[in-house]
Design a protein around this motif. Structure first.
Motif, PDB file in Angstrom:
ATOM      1  N   ASN A  48      67.644  29.829  49.362  1.00 52.94           N
ATOM      2  CA  ASN A  48      67.243  28.817  49.572  1.00 52.94           C
ATOM      3  C   ASN A  48      66.892  27.488  49.132  1.00 52.94           C
ATOM      4  N   LEU A  49      66.146  27.650  48.399  1.00 50.77           N
ATOM      5  CA  LEU A  49      65.248  27.209  47.254  1.00 50.77           C
ATOM      6  C   LEU A  49      66.233  26.585  45.832  1.00 50.77           C
ATOM      7  N   ARG A  50      67.026  27.924  45.080  1.00 55.61           N
ATOM      8  CA  ARG A  50      68.177  27.731  44.594  1.00 55.61           C
ATOM      9  C   ARG A  50      69.286  26.617  45.006  1.00 55.61           C
ATOM     10  N   GLU A  51      69.682  27.139  46.030  1.00 53.17           N
ATOM     11  CA  GLU A  51      70.261  26.063  46.617  1.00 53.17           C
ATOM     12  C   GLU A  51      69.990  24.689  46.855  1.00 53.17           C
ATOM     13  N   VAL A  52      68.661  23.942  47.002  1.00 50.36           N
ATOM     14  CA  VAL A  52      68.196  23.145  47.189  1.00 50.36           C
ATOM     15  C   VAL A  52      68.535  22.252  45.475  1.00 50.36           C
ATOM     16  N   LEU A  53      67.166  23.081  44.416  1.00 56.11           N
ATOM     17  CA  LEU A  53      67.378  22.730  43.392  1.00 56.11           C
ATOM     18  C   LEU A  53      68.826  22.176  42.839  1.00 56.11           C
ATOM     19  N   ARG A  54      69.957  23.465  43.344  1.00 56.71           N
ATOM     20  CA  ARG A  54      71.183  22.508  43.077  1.00 56.71           C
ATOM     21  C   ARG A  54      71.303  21.895  43.402  1.00 56.71           C
ATOM     22  N   GLN A  55      71.714  21.001  44.496  1.00 57.12           N
ATOM     23  CA  GLN A  55      72.281  19.644  44.923  1.00 57.12           C
ATOM     24  C   GLN A  55      70.939  19.177  45.215  1.00 57.12           C
ATOM     25  N   ARG A  56      70.023  18.878  44.419  1.00 59.21           N
ATOM     26  CA  ARG A  56      69.084  18.496  44.650  1.00 59.21           C
ATOM     27  C   ARG A  56      68.624  18.238  43.017  1.00 59.21           C
ATOM     28  N   ALA A  57      69.450  18.273  42.530  1.00 61.57           N
ATOM     29  CA  ALA A  57      69.300  19.000  40.467  1.00 61.57           C
ATOM     30  C   ALA A  57      67.891  17.852  40.287  1.00 61.57           C
ATOM     31  N   ASP A  58      68.178  16.271  40.037  1.00 60.67           N
ATOM     32  CA  ASP A  58      67.688  15.215  39.431  1.00 60.67           C
ATOM     33  C   ASP A  58      66.656  14.969  40.222  1.00 60.67           C
ATOM     34  N   THR A  59      66.347  14.663  41.198  1.00 57.20           N
ATOM     35  CA  THR A  59      65.142  14.751  42.202  1.00 57.20           C
ATOM     36  C   THR A  59      64.202  15.344  42.371  1.00 57.20           C
ATOM     37  N   VAL A  60      64.713  16.739  42.408  1.00 54.10           N
ATOM     38  CA  VAL A  60      63.630  18.498  42.828  1.00 54.10           C
ATOM     39  C   VAL A  60      63.516  18.836  41.917  1.00 54.10           C
ATOM     40  N   ARG A  61      61.627  19.543  41.926  1.00 50.49           N
ATOM     41  CA  ARG A  61      61.222  20.200  40.962  1.00 50.49           C
ATOM     42  C   ARG A  61      60.818  21.845  41.792  1.00 50.49           C
ATOM     43  N   LEU A  62      60.792  22.690  40.917  1.00 50.69           N
ATOM     44  CA  LEU A  62      60.123  23.976  41.575  1.00 50.69           C
ATOM     45  C   LEU A  62      59.272  24.205  40.634  1.00 50.69           C
ATOM     46  N   ASP A 168      65.326  27.130  56.714  1.00 50.34           N
ATOM     47  CA  ASP A 168      66.489  27.335  56.415  1.00 50.34           C
ATOM     48  C   ASP A 168      66.678  25.890  55.340  1.00 50.34           C
ATOM     49  N   LEU A 169      67.953  26.359  54.407  1.00 49.57           N
ATOM     50  CA  LEU A 169      68.436  24.877  53.867  1.00 49.57           C
ATOM     51  C   LEU A 169      68.464  23.727  54.479  1.00 49.57           C
TER      52      LEU A 169
END
Length: 177
Positions: A48-62, A168-169
Motif C-alpha cells: 500500500n505504501l508503494r502505491e501511495v508513493l506511485r499515486q502521490r509521487a510529487d507530494t509524498v516521501r517515505l 489500507d490504501l
C-alpha cells in the motif's frame, strides 16, 4: 475529542540525511515507517505504501527505519543487516523490496539467493551480515522508535504524528491528502 490523559505520539528522531528515503526531499508529506521485514502486517503495508508513493509521487516521501522484533521474527535482524549491507553498495531499496516480496524466504540460505539475484557480492555481504557490521545503525533506528512510542510494526508517522489508523490504501491516501 482529546482529553488531558490522551497523548498523541510524536516522532522523536527527526529525518536526516542518514535515513533511507524514497521520494522527493521537498515533499510536503513525509511518512516514517518503523518496520520489520518478517512482519506480515508490514508486508501488507509495504504494498500500500508503494502505491501511495506511485499515486502521490510529487507530494509524498517515505522513510524506512528498522524495528526488528526478534523474539517473534527470528530472521528480522538478519534481513535488516542485509538491507543495510545492500545500502552500503547503493542498493538499499532494491533489497528492501526483495525482502518484503520474499517474506517467507528470509532464512540465511534464501537471503543469500536474494543477495545474488540483486547482483551484490555474496561473500562480502554475507561477511558483513555475519560480523553484524550494521548492528549500530539498526539499533539506532530501534531506539528512536522506542523513544517515539513504537511498540508494534508497522508503525507510521505522517509529518511527525503517529498514524493510528488502518494501513489500507484508501485510508493512507486520505491521510496524506
Amino acid at each position: 475529542m482529546t482529553t488531558p490523559l490522551q497523548v498523541t505520539a510524536r516522532l522523536r528522531t527527526p529525518v536526516t540525511d542518514h535515513d533511507h528515503v524514497r521520494g522527493p526531499a521537498d515533499a510536503p508529506v513525509t511518512i516514517v515507517e518503523y518496520g520489520d521485514f518478517q512482519c506480515p502486517f508490514c508486508g501488507l503495508a509495504h504494498a500500500n505504501l508503494r502505491e501511495v508513493l506511485r499515486q502521490r509521487a510529487d507530494t509524498v516521501r517515505l522513510v524506512y527505519r528498522h524495528f526488528p522484533i526478534a523474539n517473534l521474527h527470528p530472521y528480522a535482524e538478519r534481513a535488516a543487516e542485509a538491507a543495510e549491507a545492500a545500502g552500503r553498495r547503493g542498493r538499499y531499496w532494491e533489497m528492501h523490496d526483495w525482502l518484503f516480496e520474499h517474506q517467507d524466504q528470509l532464512d540465511p540460505v534464501h537471503l543469500t539467493v536474494g543477495v545474488e539475484q540483486l547482483g551484490l557480492p555474496v561473500e562480502e555481504v554475507d561477511a558483513e551480515i555475519g560480523r553484524h557490521g550494521n548492528a549500530d545503525r539498526i539499533r539506532h533506528d530501534f531506539v528512536g522508535g522506542i523513544r517515539s512510542g513504537v511498540n508494534a510494526t508497522p508503525t507510521l508517522f505522517v509529518n511527525g504524528t503517529r498514524h493510528d489508523g488502518d494501513f489500507d490504501l484508501a485510508t493512507l491516501l486520505t491521510t496524506v491528502d
